[in-house]
Design an enzyme around this catalytic site. Structure first.
Site, PDB file in Angstrom:
ATOM      1  N   LYS A  83      23.583 -13.235  58.215  1.00  0.00           N
ATOM      2  CA  LYS A  83      23.405 -13.464  56.666  1.00  0.00           C
ATOM      3  C   LYS A  83      24.417 -14.197  56.110  1.00  0.00           C
ATOM      4  O   LYS A  83      25.647 -14.264  56.764  1.00  0.00           O
ATOM      5  CB  LYS A  83      23.520 -11.892  56.040  1.00  0.00           C
ATOM      6  CG  LYS A  83      23.099 -11.963  54.465  1.00  0.00           C
ATOM      7  CD  LYS A  83      23.389 -10.661  54.056  1.00  0.00           C
ATOM      8  CE  LYS A  83      22.949 -10.597  52.704  1.00  0.00           C
ATOM      9  NZ  LYS A  83      23.239  -8.948  52.229  1.00  0.00           N
ATOM     10  N   SER A 158      19.272  -7.401  49.378  1.00  0.00           N
ATOM     11  CA  SER A 158      19.589  -8.836  49.234  1.00  0.00           C
ATOM     12  C   SER A 158      19.455  -9.339  50.569  1.00  0.00           C
ATOM     13  O   SER A 158      19.340 -10.798  50.842  1.00  0.00           O
ATOM     14  CB  SER A 158      20.911  -8.940  48.882  1.00  0.00           C
ATOM     15  OG  SER A 158      21.956  -8.401  49.683  1.00  0.00           O
ATOM     16  N   SER A 182      20.844  -3.121  50.484  1.00  0.00           N
ATOM     17  CA  SER A 182      20.454  -4.443  50.673  1.00  0.00           C
ATOM     18  C   SER A 182      20.091  -4.626  52.094  1.00  0.00           C
ATOM     19  O   SER A 182      19.671  -5.787  52.527  1.00  0.00           O
ATOM     20  CB  SER A 182      21.636  -5.357  50.389  1.00  0.00           C
ATOM     21  OG  SER A 182      21.745  -5.603  49.111  1.00  0.00           O
TER      22      SER A 182
END
Lengths: 490, 498
Positions: A83, A158, A182
């Site tokens: 990420k 997210s 997330s």
């Protein structure tokens, strides 16, 4: 639900058998990533990854004589997606923000470094909501990530790039970060396994902060065993992060393996059903799947007990005070002086405050909204009413969980009231978007480990994740339950 | 029209008193920074200016995204030392907080400091001031907290550049109670605090490099009034003398404002030492809202009673204790003893010298150091590395003690040693400063002086014995200080009477 994509163990078997090797595996991923329309990656580390994979392939043949060194290099040649809030030395790290579009960090996040030492190959940096703020991955300056199987839908956020990449075979496993859900929400929407460990289990060094007291790195994987493997490698004290906890990681892979081979492993396990989590407004398909999973746990010998988390109704508001307050502080360094891009206007500014106004205009709308809310909540005259009050409620919520864990060993709920929604469906209504995380936020506030494990699909074929919450350091219990569900619920 | 101040009517004859509180930033002399492993101070032998710009940084103190602070335990120990040496209570739990403000030399956009729960609270200092240090007072210390320094902005050719070598250097902020009533008390407080933090080894004490910086909160009120007037903060003055002068100026400025019917505003002012005046930097309305909140990256700082007691046990003799000991052991005057013990370097020099020449000569040694030694050092260019050795002082003290040289000659010798270095014996010989105790050598000198000054001779003989000093002085001058003063005086008296 049975995953069809090979697990890390199966990939290693294929390396051992000589039917695959790190280089060809890695090349295959880059081919698929480039052909994919999901927009899962922001930056690819192709040269770096291929070099790494090439070296590993040679080592496999020479130093290791064709046998994967699973003990010393448990991730040998496994391609991962990272990420894009986690730093890698020399690799652009954007947080999906215009303001960091040119930022190249000079150091590697502890979690990533530990995985690479274990033999992992980092393919690239995965898309996300800007600064990890969002639930749909629509808040990215690099465009939204598409759902792995339903391109008109969101992957959740997210860590949307991570969810889609794992589900769409664009990496074997991914790192996500979870502040209020997330990891768990995109895992649920994309049909993969997602684990948010206990706060402090995994070093945050190199994780670009959204809300420091909530942020936690975790794996998003094809299988429960893979999640256990990655967590075990990343966990443990880091001298660069004073909030890591002096609690030795357990052998979570062994926990999973034992559970897999033992149909009695959930006998007598007390599964708590929080009354406050089964409310009106949960999609019937979601409710059905969760009820079916609970039924399965009963069949496995678990005892279902009702529990109550009375302060749940304050969770979202508490979270949106604490998280935005910390965010407003954490994001103050992006002022165009040292970090952040300097737009034209900033260079013509006559005073520092004019300069900041220009430089900080580059944040996206959601990030600006949260910075403003957080700045307000910390302002003198409002601090007691907002931040301090929220901190007090947070303690009460922790207490709620402690009480519940007197009666139960694990709590279950849906991850989210709905399955993956359509692109644009909620983006105009922040409040509705915030409610997507209503079931994941409380565990974040309490710093507890929690997981999303696929338990079925709705009528549209969209994945549904069940949410498991454990007590502090209760990762083993989560993995044991998740493993039984993975093996038995189809 | 009658004027009032704090509810009391005032006019030009009203006696005002100043109310002064000081906030002192003391740089802790740790090798690494407070939250990172970067060097906190220059390599030994280097000055701050010698260090390459932005060399002493790591991603942590440069505020790189994703980095986290890790507290330097040595800095904590130093801060505790400072707290114990100023009689503070050490909080076994203290909290780090973020203080937010935007400025280019603040890399994170906030400074890590302490707010609600500081490390140390409720201490005090005993100060002395006045010509001979005869005025004494106890000044309360509200709190001492730990924090990180900011970087340094350098402005040139229309650009502003930032040097982060200083960013993250550990500081303690020592906050006094508003209990000082005049510039002299403020100066005495600063000197005492400086003496303590340098004596206990937690601060290098280099004023030029900003190791010890002071903000002064100043207000005035008619004497006898209990309330506080409107407070002005004077920022960042880094010399004791300038703090005194800035306060002096500020007190008078505030008096003028009140007496001219004006209204004081709460503001931050800067002191211009060249013009000797303060000027407004920003008013309260323009002040930042720092939005303090506990730093989520740093767990509360938890200490044990044992840790604190171990540090207490390791404290060296404090300046006040040393002052009293010197008075006892060497028969020094209180004021002289204070001077010697409030400066680490002089204190060390004294100790080393006295070890060489023996404690019986401590008083002579003290006189040499306080009179001429300190004057020479303080009047020299601070950039020059001239100085004295313990050997020089002890040799000189011995020479004075056995009457090889007079005290007057000793002062000349000091000046020569300071300028040129060298050995005491060699300087005495080269300059011919050996004390003259030989009557036959002094007699002609005195005869000549008496012959040249018949008027003064007459005065003496008519009973004005004070004129004696004049003759002795003239004779000393003529012998370039070499004459044995006791002998000389006897001789002059004999001649005048004879």
């Amino acid at each position: 639900m049975k995953q069809t994509l090979p697990s890390i163990q199966e990939i290693h078997d294929s390396f051992d058998a000589g039917t695959s090797d790190p280089l060809s595996l890695t090349e295959g991923f880059f081919t698929r990533i480039k052909a994919s329309k999901h927009n899962a990656y922001i930056t690819l580390c192709e040269d770096r990854a291929l070099q790494q994979a090439r070296n590993l392939s040679i080592e496999l043949k020479t130093a290791f004589q064709g046998k994967v060194p699973r003990q010393t290099h448990p991730l040998f040649g496994i391609p991962l997606g990272i990420k894009d809030v986690l730093t890698m030395d020399g690799v652009r790290t954007t947080c999906a923000s215009r303001i960091l579009e040119n930022y190249v960090p000079p150091f590697t996040a502890t979690a990533v470094a530990r995985l690479e030492v274990a033999g992992a190959v980092s393919l690239g940096k995965l898309n996300l909501d800007e600064f990890a703020m969002g639930s749909s991955n629509e808040n990215s300056a690099f465009g939204p990530v598409l759902h792995p199987t339903h391109p008109d839908r969101v992957p959740g956020g997210s860590s949307g790039g991570s969810g889609t990449a794992v589900a769409a075979d664009l990496c074997v496993a991914a790192l996500g970060t979870d502040t209020g859900g997330s990891i768990r929400l995109p895992a649920s929407f994309c049909g993969v396994v997602g684990l948010k460990p206990t706060y402090g289990r995994i070093s945050r060094y190199g994780q670009i902060a959204f809300a420091s007291s909530l942020d936690q790195i975790g794996p998003m994987t094809r299988t429960v065993r893979d999640a256990a493997l990655l967590t075990g490698i990343m966990a443990g004290v880091d001298e660069n992060d004073s909030t890591t906890l002096a609690r030795a990681p357990e052998d979570w892979v062994a926990v999973v393996d034992r559970a897999n081979g033992d149909s009695s492993s959930l006998h007598g396990l007390r599964v708590g059903i929080p009354a406050e989590y089964f409310i009106d407004g949960i999609d019937p398909g979601v409710r059905q799947a969760i009820e079916r999973a609970i039924e399965f746990l009963k069949q496995e010998g678990a005892l279902v007990v009702p529990v109550s988390l009375p302060h749940t109704e304050y969770a979202v508001s508490t979270y949106y005070v604490i998280a935005v307050s910390e965010a407003s502080s954490n994001l103050s360094r992006y002022d165009g002086v040292r970090f952040g891009v300097r737009p034209e206007g900033a260079m013509r500014a006559a005073t520092p405050s004019e300069f900041y106004k220009e430089a900080r205009a580059l944040f996206g709308a959601e990030v600006k909204r949260r910075i403003m809310l957080g700045t307000f909540a910390l302002s003198s005259g409002y601090f007691d009413a907002y931040y301090r009050k929220a901190a007090q409620v947070r303690r009460l919520m922790r207490q709620d969980f402690e009480n519940a864990f007197q009666k139960a060993d694990v709590l279950v709920s849906p991850v989210s009231p709905t399955t993956a929604f359509r692109l644009g469906e909620k983006s105009k209504n922040p409040l509705q978007m915030y409610l997507t995380d209503i079931f994941t936020i409380p565990a974040s506030l309490a710093g507890l480990p929690a997981m999303s494990i696929p338990v079925g699909e709705d009528a549209d074929g969209l994945s549904i994740g069940m949410h498991l919450i454990g007590p502090r350091f209760g990762e083993s219990t989560l993995l044991r339950v998740a493993s039984r569900i993975e093996g038995g619920l189809s | 029209m009658s004027l009032t101040c704090l509810g009391v009517s005032v006019d030009v004859n009203t006696e005002f008193e100043a109310v002064i509180g000081l906030e002192v930033h003391v740089q802790l002399a740790t090798d690494s920074k407070i939250f990172s492993s970067a060097r906190a101070r220059p390599e030994p032998g280097n000055s701050v200016a010698d260090e390459a710009v932005n060399k002493n940084t790591t991603p942590v103190c440069a505020g790189h995204p994703g980095t986290l602070p890790v507290l330097n335990q040595k800095a904590v120990n130093y801060a505790i030392r400072a707290g114990l040496a100023t009689s503070c209570k050490i909080n076994l739990k203290s909290i780090f907080a973020r203080k937010h403000y935007f400025y280019p030399d603040s890399p994170k956009g906030y400074q890590i400091s302490q707010y609600d729960l500081p490390l140390c609270e409720g201490g005090h200092l005993d100060i002395e001031w006045g010509e001979e240090g005869e005025m004494t007072k106890r000044i309360g210390i509200t709190r001492i907290h730990m924090e990180e320094d900011a970087g340094k902005s350098v402005h040139h050719h229309g650009y502003s550049l930032v040097n982060l070598n200083r960013a993250g250097v550990p500081l303690i902020e020592v906050v006094s109670e508003p209990e000082m009533r005049g510039p002299a008390e403020a100066g005495a407080y600063l000197r005492k605090l400086y003496a303590i933090v340098t004596a206990i080894g937690v601060c290098d004490g280099n004023l030029q490099e900003g190791n010890f910086r002071c903000d002064a909160n100043v207000s005035i009120r008619p004497k006898g009034v209990k309330e506080f007037g409107t407070r002005v903060e004077i920022k960042n003055v880094n010399s004791f003398r300038f703090v005194e002068k800035a306060i002096e100026y500020e007190v008078e400025r505030q008096r003028q404002v009140i007496l001219s019917g004006g209204k004081l505003v709460q503001e931050t002012r800067l002191y211009d030492s060249q013009k000797n005046r303060t000027f407004s930097m920003r008013t309260k309305e323009e002040a930042e809202d720092y939005r303090y909140f506990p730093d989520p990256d740093l767990p509360p700082l938890i200490l044990s009673e044992e840790q604190v007691e171990a540090i207490r046990a390791s404290l060296p003799e404090l300046p006040d204790q040393k002052r009293d000991r010197y008075i006892r052991e060497f028969g020094l005057k209180r004021y002289d003893s204070t001077l010697l013990t409030s400066d680490v370097l002089w204190g060390r020099l004294f100790q080393e010298s006295v070890a060489l020449c023996g404690r019986e000569n401590g008083k002579i040694l003290a006189n040499l150091m306080i009179g001429e030694g300190m004057r020479l050092v303080s009047s020299a260019d601070p950039d020059e590395t001239k100085g004295f050795t313990a050997k020089q002082f002890s040799d000189l003290a011995l020479a004075v003690a056995d009457q090889t040289v007079s005290m007057t000659a000793a002062k000349q010798i000091l000046a020569i040693l300071f300028e040129q270095g060298g050995e005491v014996g060699a300087v005495i010989d080269r300059e011919g400063l050996r004390q003259v105790s030989d009557l036959s050598a002094l007699e002609p000198v005195i005869d000549e002086i008496l012959a040249k000054n018949p008027k003064q001779v007459e005065e003496y003989r008519s009973g004005k014995e004070k004129v004696l000093g004049f003759f002795v002085g003239q004779a000393m001058k003529a012998t370039r200080g070499k004459a044995n003063p006791a002998l000389l005086q006897d001789l002059v008296i004999r001649k005048l009477k004879g």
